[in-house]
Enzyme design. Structure first.
Site, PDB file in Angstrom:
ATOM      1  N   ASP A  34       9.384   2.597  -0.743  1.00  6.56           N
ATOM      2  CA  ASP A  34       8.330   3.080   0.256  1.00  6.56           C
ATOM      3  C   ASP A  34       8.771   2.850   1.847  1.00  6.56           C
ATOM      4  O   ASP A  34       8.317   1.681   1.819  1.00  6.56           O
ATOM      5  CB  ASP A  34       7.002   2.780  -0.166  1.00  6.56           C
ATOM      6  N   TYR A  87       0.809  -1.159   0.014  1.00  6.11           N
ATOM      7  CA  TYR A  87      -0.059   0.027  -0.090  1.00  6.11           C
ATOM      8  C   TYR A  87       0.900   1.258  -0.002  1.00  6.11           C
ATOM      9  O   TYR A  87       1.714   1.307   0.815  1.00  6.11           O
ATOM     10  CB  TYR A  87      -0.844  -0.083   1.464  1.00  6.11           C
ATOM     11  N   LYS A 146       5.473   9.189   8.473  1.00  7.71           N
ATOM     12  CA  LYS A 146       5.195   8.512   9.959  1.00  7.71           C
ATOM     13  C   LYS A 146       6.293   8.828  10.847  1.00  7.71           C
ATOM     14  O   LYS A 146       6.066  10.149  11.367  1.00  7.71           O
ATOM     15  CB  LYS A 146       5.166   6.978   9.803  1.00  7.71           C
TER      16      LYS A 146
END
Ligand code: HOZ
Length: 433
Positions: free
Chosen positions: A239, A144, A267
């Site tokens: 990613d 994702y 994050k």
């Protein structure tokens, strides 16, 4: 457990917010019942609006590696806040953060700050297409990369949780440029390169998958991606929105010794505030406007508060021994969970890298999304509520990672294992949990 206030808020939320939440996995659709509303967090714990204390293994889905309301982050935010919240002009903190990241992650020679992981991956792909003059992207089933149109194809995280791997509203022509391969499958990547040969701009991958639950790369996988992309003139995009600063100061790329062309961060980078980044080789990054022609922008990009929280977090993570400590905690939790599974004859596997882990029930090996989808979701839902009943809050989806923070001490890990033991004993006997 009494959740009167949460239930009342849930009712109100659903009237005015689609599905009652501002990000789908928060709605607990995979586990049933209604989500807890949180009033505050401290260290390893959350406190809900009904004043219940919950030992937190969600960590806001990854950012809170220091735990909630860490004193250094709070102090840094207070100092920054006094001076204003946003200026729409460059600030010293942005330079400091960029220098800090480039030093810690050597594959990043230059980086651009954005406000979310989605923006980071979206911009990285635009850049890769501009750099190579090609259009197609290879992504992996179950990975994702945020809700970028062209990447909402067989996506993990919320889409996997809700069984919506592709999304209406994304024209087929947008996803026609996306080629999907199974994670950890080198032959499938070679086949995709063989089929689309000189039209592939980039391969984008979570080097350690965290969005279909935790799935580590097989030994040969990342080196093969590096080699194949270089051989075919495509870029390799890591990613590292989840794995960046979580697995080591230099992220998964340091852990596995692979240097990607572009890295996406988020994050932990923002220390609990909205911040993302993408960065890579100078010649690629210099294509970005205003240096080059590839456009990308954002009013709140490099926001001073987010940058301050990020810098304070990264400084804390620079202390020696931090990642060894996280590895030790992760190992203790994994081994404890595995021993209890074994003791109560419950089938399952714990996938873990450092301080991120997932417990998949009913399967003995999970190496890709197809394996993950075979897990026992009903048992996972019972596990989630069994743990919650005992004050332990795991991610409300079998396709997400649980995170351990530096605020989780021996007592917290033992509390989690005790809760699991009680639940597993009853689950093993088929009695109420
Ligand atoms: N993308 C996050 C999970 N991998 C979900 C974020 C949220 O719902 O807060």
């Amino acid at each position: 457990m009494n959740a009167t206030r949460s239930k009342a808020l849930w009712k109100r939320a659903q009237e005015k917010i689609p599905g009652g939440v501002n990000s789908p996995v928060r709605a607990w659709k995979a586990v049933g019942k209604s989500p807890r509303f949180i009033s505050r967090g401290k260290g390893a714990y959350l406190f809900d609006v009904d004043r219940k204390r919950l030992l937190d293994f969600v960590a806001s889905w990854g950012p809170l590696i220091l735990g909630h309301a860490h004193p250094k982050i709070v102090a840094s935010l207070k100092r920054t806040l006094e001076k204003g919240t946003t200026f729409g002009a460059p600030t010293p903190g942005e330079v400091e953060l960029a220098e800090f990241v480039c030093k810690r992650v050597p594959s990043i020679e230059k980086l651009r700050l954005v406000s979310s992981g989605t923006e980071a991956t979206m911009s990285a792909i635009r850049l890769a297409r501009a750099f190579t003059g090609r259009s197609k992207i290879i992504k992996f089933d179950g990975c994702y990369h945020g809700h970028v149109d062209g990447l909402l194809v067989r996506a993990g995280s919320g889409p996997a949780t809700l069984a919506l791997p592709d999304s209406p509203g994304v024209p087929a022509s947008f996803t026609a440029e996306t080629v999907v391969a199974p994670f950890n499958d080198v032959a499938a990547v070679e086949a995709a390169f063989g089929q689309y040969t000189s039209t592939i701009a980039a391969v984008i991958v979570e080097p350690v998958c965290g969005n279909m639950g935790v799935i580590p790369p097989l030994t040969e996988f990342l080196p093969a991606l590096r080699e194949a992309t270089a051989r075919h003139g495509a870029l390799l995009i890591f990613d590292e929105v989840i794995s960046g600063f979580r697995l080591s100061t230099g992220g998964a790329q340091e852990l596995y010794g692979i240097s990607p062309d572009i890295t996406c961060l988020g994050k932990i980078l923002g220390g609990g505030l909205p911040l993302g980044a993408f960065g890579g080789r100078r010649e690629i990054m210099d294509l970005l406007a205003p240096e080059g022609p590839v456009y990308q922008a954002g009013t709140l990009s490099g926001n001073p508060l987010a940058v301050a929280a990020g810098l304070a977090t990264l400084r804390e993570l620079s202390r020696s021994g931090v990642y060894a400590e996280l590895e030790g905690k992760g190992k203790k939790l994994q081994e404890g969970l595995e021993a209890i599974l074994d003791q109560h004859r419950l089938s399952g596997v714990v996938n873990r890298v450092g301080s991120m882990l997932t417990l998949f029930f009913g399967v003995d090996r999970v190496q890709n999304a197809a394996d993950a989808r075979c897990c026992d979701r009903d048992r996972f839902a019972r596990f989630f509520h069994g743990m919650l009943k005992r004050g332990v809050y795991f991610p409300p989806s079998p396709f997400e990672a649980a995170f351990i923070s530096l605020a989780h001490g021996r007592r917290e890990l033992e509390k989690a294992l005790q809760a699991f033991e009680v639940w597993a004993r009853r689950e093993g006997k088929g009695t109420p949990r």
